[in-house]
Write an enzyme that holds these catalytic residues in place. Sequence first.
Site, short mmCIF file in Angstrom:
data_model
loop_
_atom_site.label_atom_id
_atom_site.label_comp_id
_atom_site.label_asym_id
_atom_site.label_seq_id
_atom_site.Cartn_x
_atom_site.Cartn_y
_atom_site.Cartn_z
N ASP A 17 70.87 36.81 -14.95
CA ASP A 17 69.98 37.45 -15.93
C ASP A 17 69.71 36.52 -17.11
O ASP A 17 70.56 35.70 -17.48
CB ASP A 17 70.61 38.76 -16.42
N HIS A 34 61.95 31.59 -14.88
CA HIS A 34 62.28 31.88 -13.48
C HIS A 34 62.38 30.58 -12.68
O HIS A 34 63.24 30.44 -11.81
CB HIS A 34 61.24 32.81 -12.86
N LEU A 128 80.03 28.41 3.53
CA LEU A 128 79.86 29.37 2.43
C LEU A 128 78.90 30.46 2.90
O LEU A 128 77.87 30.16 3.52
CB LEU A 128 79.27 28.66 1.20
C1 IPE Z 1 69.04 42.67 -13.04
O1 IPE Z 1 68.40 42.17 -14.16
C2 IPE Z 1 68.30 42.28 -11.80
C3 IPE Z 1 68.37 40.87 -11.42
C4 IPE Z 1 69.05 39.95 -12.04
C5 IPE Z 1 67.66 40.52 -10.21
P1 IPE Z 1 67.34 43.02 -14.98
O2 IPE Z 1 66.85 42.16 -16.07
O3 IPE Z 1 66.33 43.57 -14.04
O4 IPE Z 1 68.22 44.22 -15.53
P2 IPE Z 1 68.01 45.17 -16.78
O5 IPE Z 1 66.60 45.70 -16.70
O6 IPE Z 1 68.20 44.34 -18.00
O7 IPE Z 1 69.06 46.22 -16.64
C1 IPE Z 2 66.53 37.58 -14.40
O1 IPE Z 2 65.97 37.25 -15.62
C2 IPE Z 2 65.58 37.41 -13.25
C3 IPE Z 2 65.17 38.67 -12.63
C4 IPE Z 2 65.50 39.87 -13.01
C5 IPE Z 2 64.33 38.57 -11.45
P1 IPE Z 2 65.02 38.24 -16.41
O2 IPE Z 2 63.62 38.06 -15.92
O3 IPE Z 2 65.52 39.64 -16.32
O4 IPE Z 2 65.15 37.68 -17.87
P2 IPE Z 2 65.38 38.52 -19.20
O5 IPE Z 2 66.57 39.40 -18.96
O6 IPE Z 2 64.13 39.29 -19.43
O7 IPE Z 2 65.64 37.49 -20.24
MG MG Z 3 66.83 40.73 -17.40
#
Ligand code: IPE
Ligand code: IPE
Ligand code: MG
Length: 242
Positions: A17, A34, A128
């Site tokens: 995240d 990303h 792995l």
């Molecule tokens: C969790 O992250 C999903 C992934 C890392 C794929 P999110 O960014 O979607 O989660 P929330 O919305 O902060 O809970």
């Molecule tokens: C995680 O990073 C990637 C996915 C959930 C696909 P985020 O896109 O949730 O990034 P933040 O949390 O908004 O910074």
């Molecule tokens: Mg996120």
Amino acid sequence: MLTRPPAVPRHVAIIMDGNGRWAARRGLPRSAGHKAGVDALRRAVKAAADFGIEYLTIYSFSSENWSRPAAEVSFLLELLRRFIRQDVAELHHAGVKIKIVGSRDDLEPGIVSLLNDAERLTRGNSKLNLVVAFNYGSKQEISRAVSAIANRLASGEISAADISPELISQNLDTSGIPDPDLLIRTGGEQRISNFLLWQCAYTEFVFVDEFWPDFSHEIFARALDDFNSRDRRFGGIEAQSA
Ligand code: IPE
Ligand code: IPE
Ligand code: MG
């Protein structure tokens, strides 16, 4: 007192995240975060293999991530497609076995065949196990398992008394995969976001403030040290030194 040698967790799960916030800090579009996140994923897979971890599960796209703007969703799907096309041969060469968990219903047929091909190509590997949670939501996974069990019950194949934690585990997408020992979430949020709810009954959680694109061998090693300082009791009493 004997000191135990540090144990490597058999299964590490990661909630990757913070991509969007990493990009925002740099004045970049979320897509740049990303993209940088894919490089961090490559580093994490290499590090996991170096550490001797057997299973690495990564949360790449949640059932709820479809609610993001269409352009971001398309970008994430394209990144997955590209990752599979570009990296699977190398992962295969490195002895990585790929397994995808999550729902494949309503996915574009092109993506489904890429996922199937990646699993098929790498199924004989054993260095792995890389478990990719894509279009994954734990509540949805549990619901599908309950449906499958209900069908077997309705057909008389099993009875209500046969329902057990083992039977439920066997009907999850993660059937056959040991439960995670350690869950790492980057990006500073301390929540599970519908990831592996059933499987994390006794998992140790490590939350790190760094955003996912900054994830490194050092951050991974720190999380493993943290894991090693925990006393896992599983409902029992403190581990006794022999
Ligand atoms: C969790 O992250 C999903 C992934 C890392 C794929 P999110 O960014 O979607 O989660 P929330 O919305 O902060 O809970
Ligand atoms: C995680 O990073 C990637 C996915 C959930 C696909 P985020 O896109 O949730 O990034 P933040 O949390 O908004 O910074
Ligand atoms: Mg996120």
